[in-house]
Scaffold this active site. Structure first.
Site, short mmCIF file in Angstrom:
data_model
loop_
_atom_site.label_atom_id
_atom_site.label_comp_id
_atom_site.label_asym_id
_atom_site.label_seq_id
_atom_site.Cartn_x
_atom_site.Cartn_y
_atom_site.Cartn_z
N PRO A 1 0.76 -1.25 0.00
CA PRO A 1 0.00 0.00 0.00
C PRO A 1 0.79 1.30 0.00
O PRO A 1 1.64 1.55 0.85
CB PRO A 1 -0.79 -0.11 1.31
N GLU A 2 0.46 2.15 -0.95
CA GLU A 2 0.85 3.55 -0.89
C GLU A 2 -0.45 4.33 -0.78
O GLU A 2 -1.51 3.72 -0.62
CB GLU A 2 1.66 3.94 -2.14
N LYS B 1 -0.23 7.58 4.43
CA LYS B 1 -0.52 6.14 4.36
C LYS B 1 -1.14 5.64 5.65
O LYS B 1 -1.24 4.42 5.85
CB LYS B 1 0.78 5.37 4.09
N ARG C 1 3.85 -10.17 6.73
CA ARG C 1 5.16 -9.92 7.33
C ARG C 1 5.10 -9.35 8.74
O ARG C 1 6.14 -9.22 9.39
CB ARG C 1 5.97 -8.99 6.42
N ARG D 1 16.61 0.80 -0.91
CA ARG D 1 15.52 0.28 -1.73
C ARG D 1 15.94 0.34 -3.20
O ARG D 1 16.90 1.00 -3.54
CB ARG D 1 14.25 1.12 -1.57
#
Length: 269
Positions: free
Chosen positions: A2-3, A59, A112, A259
């Site tokens: 999700p963004e 978010k 996670r 990233r």
DNA sequence: TCGATCCTGTAG
DNA sequence: CTACAGGATCGA
């Protein structure tokens, strides 16, 4: 997953399906998702409360409750939040569920378990949210303010866009897409980008997010499609080694801030 | 500002 | 086995 666009879709769905409903019982199945030693307290305080409204800030999902408290949920990488028709629904990755009056439940799934929840007073909520930059899809996020702030920063463009204190809601995908659309090199320091180009970047952020909000809402309406990531037609993200759709050069992948950044060195300068 | 850390799963 | 994953925080 999700963004901002996906979180927006989650919030709208939750608002439509569960606003005004009372929470009968709350169970945290993974205490580590809550602040230390607060899991039990949160369970107790949620029981009996009514979900008044679901809002989004960047978010962050804000579930406003009766009694002046707010359940703050952050999905991080793999979280999802949705309503199930039967509270007995279970799966290995359910971390929290809120049993609702009438038998349904709000479920927080997170493979996670990097996602987080917290229960805030209005004061604590204001503090938690105060670190966030402007909402990109709100009127306060103007080209003028964006350019003015950008000119003071030496951060590389990609890291700047992903910094929630600068703009709230962009993540790895949409930051890369906005930079591609505006033709900006993700490594370039913000204060070394011409103001005219910064204005284009501002416009690209709006365009990418607006488009993604639309498609995320559609994808979320069809269960199953959401997690696959095909809801948005990406131009560069995840396309390392493939042909740039604009100039035909090869899309590259470089590490930035731990990233992956995807970009085309041909048209991003 | 970089690297480690929090977690679990999948791909190579 | 290692690398990587649409995120964020913390300490060196």
């Amino acid at each position: 997953m999700p963004e901002l666009p996906e979180v927006e879709a989650v919030c709208r769905k939750l608002q439509t399906e569960a606003a005004g409903v009372q929470i009968v019982r709350a169970r945290i199945l993974r205490p580590g998702i809550a602040p230390k030693d607060q899991a039990e307290i949160i369970e107790q305080e949620l029981a009996g409360a009514t979900l008044l409204k679901v809002e989004r800030r960047g978010k962050n999902i804000l579930m406003r409750l009766s009694g002046g408290r707010t359940l703050h949920v952050h999905l991080r990488m793999t979280g999802n939040l949705f309503v199930v028709s039967d509270h007995r629904f279970q799966s290995a990755s359910v971390r929290l569920y809120l049993e609702l009056a009438g038998g349904r439940a709000i479920v927080f799934e997170d493979q996670r378990a990097l996602g987080r929840i917290a229960l805030h007073t209005d004061e604590a909520l204001a503090e938690a949210v105060s670190v966030l930059g402007p909402e990109p899809l709100s009127p306060e996020f103007t080209a003028e303010s964006f350019v003015a702030a950008a000119r003071k920063s030496r951060q590389p463009a990609k890291l700047y866009l992903m910094d929630q204190r600068r703009v709230a809601g962009l993540g790895n995908i949409y930051a890369a897409e906005a930079l591609f659309l505006a033709g900006v090199d993700p490594r370039r320091a913000m204060n070394r980008i011409a103001p005219a180009r910064l204005r284009e970047l501002h416009g690209a952020i709006l365009e990418v997010l607006r488009q993604a909000v639309r498609s995320a809402a559609e994808a979320y309406a069809e269960p199953g499609r959401f997690a696959e990531g095909e809801s948005f037609p990406v131009a560069v993200y995840g396309r390392e080694g493939e042909v740039c759709l604009r100039c035909g050069k090869t899309v590259r992948r470089i590490p930035q801030g731990g990233r992956s950044t995807y970009f085309c060195a041909g048209c991003q300068r």
